[in-house]
Design an enzyme around this catalytic site. Sequence first.
Site, short mmCIF file in Angstrom:
data_model
loop_
_atom_site.label_atom_id
_atom_site.label_comp_id
_atom_site.label_asym_id
_atom_site.label_seq_id
_atom_site.Cartn_x
_atom_site.Cartn_y
_atom_site.Cartn_z
N ASP A 359 17.31 -12.05 75.10
CA ASP A 359 17.68 -11.12 74.03
C ASP A 359 19.07 -10.55 74.30
O ASP A 359 19.48 -10.40 75.46
CB ASP A 359 16.69 -9.96 73.96
CG ASP A 359 15.29 -10.40 73.55
OD1 ASP A 359 15.17 -11.43 72.86
OD2 ASP A 359 14.33 -9.72 73.94
N ASP A 382 17.39 -15.58 72.09
CA ASP A 382 16.16 -15.13 71.44
C ASP A 382 16.54 -14.09 70.38
O ASP A 382 17.28 -14.38 69.46
CB ASP A 382 15.19 -14.59 72.48
CG ASP A 382 13.76 -14.47 71.95
OD1 ASP A 382 13.53 -14.76 70.77
OD2 ASP A 382 12.87 -14.06 72.72
N ASP A 386 15.57 -6.53 69.79
CA ASP A 386 14.11 -6.47 69.74
C ASP A 386 13.64 -5.11 70.24
O ASP A 386 14.13 -4.62 71.27
CB ASP A 386 13.48 -7.57 70.58
CG ASP A 386 13.60 -8.95 69.95
OD1 ASP A 386 14.16 -9.05 68.83
OD2 ASP A 386 13.14 -9.93 70.56
N ARG A 439 13.74 -12.29 60.41
CA ARG A 439 13.60 -11.10 61.26
C ARG A 439 14.71 -10.10 60.96
O ARG A 439 15.50 -9.74 61.83
CB ARG A 439 13.58 -11.48 62.74
CG ARG A 439 12.43 -12.41 63.09
CD ARG A 439 12.31 -12.65 64.59
NE ARG A 439 11.22 -13.59 64.88
CZ ARG A 439 10.85 -13.95 66.09
NH1 ARG A 439 11.46 -13.46 67.14
NH2 ARG A 439 9.86 -14.81 66.27
#
Length: 548
Positions: A359, A382, A386, A439
């Site tokens: 991330d 990724d 997040d 997302r």
Amino acid sequence: MSISMRAAPRRRRLAAALGAGFTALVVALGATWFGGTAYAATLFSDDFEDGNSTGWSKSGGSWSVTADGSQVYRQTSTGADAKAQAGATWTGQSVSARVKPIAFGNSTRSVGVAARLQSLSNYYSLVLTGSGTAQLRRVSGGGVTTLATATVAVSPGTWYTLRLDAFGSSLTGYVNGTQVATATDSTFSSGRIGLMASYAGAAFDDVTVSDTAGPGTPTPSGSPQSPSPSPSSSPPPPGTCNTGGTPVGFAAVNAWGRNGTTGGAGGATIEVDTAAELIAAIAQTGPLNVCVKGLITVPAGMHNVSSHKSIIGVGSGSGISGGGFNIGLAIDDAITSPPANAVQNVIIRNMVFRNASDDSINVQMFSHHIWLDHNDLAQGYDGLIDVKRGSSYVTISWNHTHHHAKNMLLGRDDADDLQDTGRLKVSYHHNWFDETPQRNPRVRYGEPVHIYNNYYFHNTDVGVACQTDAGCVVEGNYFESVEEPVSNSYAGPGGRCVARNNVYTGNEPGAPDCSGTVEEPSAYYGYVLDNPADVKAIVMAGAGVGKI
């Protein structure tokens, strides 16, 4: 107070026919450049969250999309040479996927990924074997030649990230971000990509193909190399950067024993320009303002940020490349309420993030009062940002995200209800979600999640996905050329969402697919909405670095 809204009719989309989790991006203009570094274009990605395998053709074995934390593509037979292929014919390609061996027929059997697949009997592959090796192979006419091999601990039931780069005649294989094999071979110059489960059961997820080598690629021979970080012999000098500013939204709320987010206020201000200085500074105990000068290459992996930090980029070209920031304690499923030592009060502003090996920014384990503002994030591995595992009172504002498939995740997976239920209170405002397919964010459990005054442009899979009993208020946003702008039935268990006062425009604009009641964000904080018709211009002018 709660609000409700009737569901709008859901439009039938081409993406639905193709599979919403399957994204193939045709890049017409080639690489975009920042500071002399090329962004990789994402040619293909599939995380199987749409629940189907549309776009994949398979041979042998027993394949299905099933739940394993998230949706995965699983092959269960150990009695067949099972293969699946997808994508177009590409020349240079970096193929990556998460792969979990389930069972090997015997120690010589293997699971892995394939590149330049011209047919099911002609391709390159990187595989893990039951005997505990990683092998770089050429399969030609069905005959297998091992080009390189390395010893790797392989345990059934464990996830591994495999990546196979094929550029020119150079082939390089990585396991969990570490180079394990390299070879030179010119037999195949182009082809599709594939998933391999040769007489072995395996699960596959997060398949991505890009047109340049990903993070961790060794520097070409003859090129200058950055030295490994080493401890600094003297403390960093005093720094000058904009450490002011106050968040709007959940990061400003008085909760969990903290009133608002101030970062390093009250601490010293220092300037760092090396990886060693930066990593040491952000982990230091106590309040500290860290001015980051230049685009610093950091080691792969996630680097921990401790409480009471402001991390601010200097100018418009400062930040990190190669790794990411972790804001949170180590993962512990046994902790189901906010611990006293949870990481808190962190500000990250005006930073560039590139080529993260995991991330770019991860917030976890009940971290709270976090403000992520005016950053430029692209081309990670990724997620770009997040937030998960019970973290709350977070504001994500004025960021520009681009050149990346999986943008922002809120809530780890459908089964994480003990940590996430009643938490994950996050505000997303004035962000520029620039051709990030999915997302934007994808939400589980959080309520209320407030998504307002953002500019969405050509998000080919879905804009806001509000799932798994989440409650989202989506208002005052500008959706341009987004066929599915808001949905609470995108994939997995449904959530609740209210979409109001948004603009839907551009090519094939979609309508919101929303229903249910959601707690009002105004019960927690006050805010003023910009006119949604003006949001595109406001956000394009103000989001990203060099704007604070």
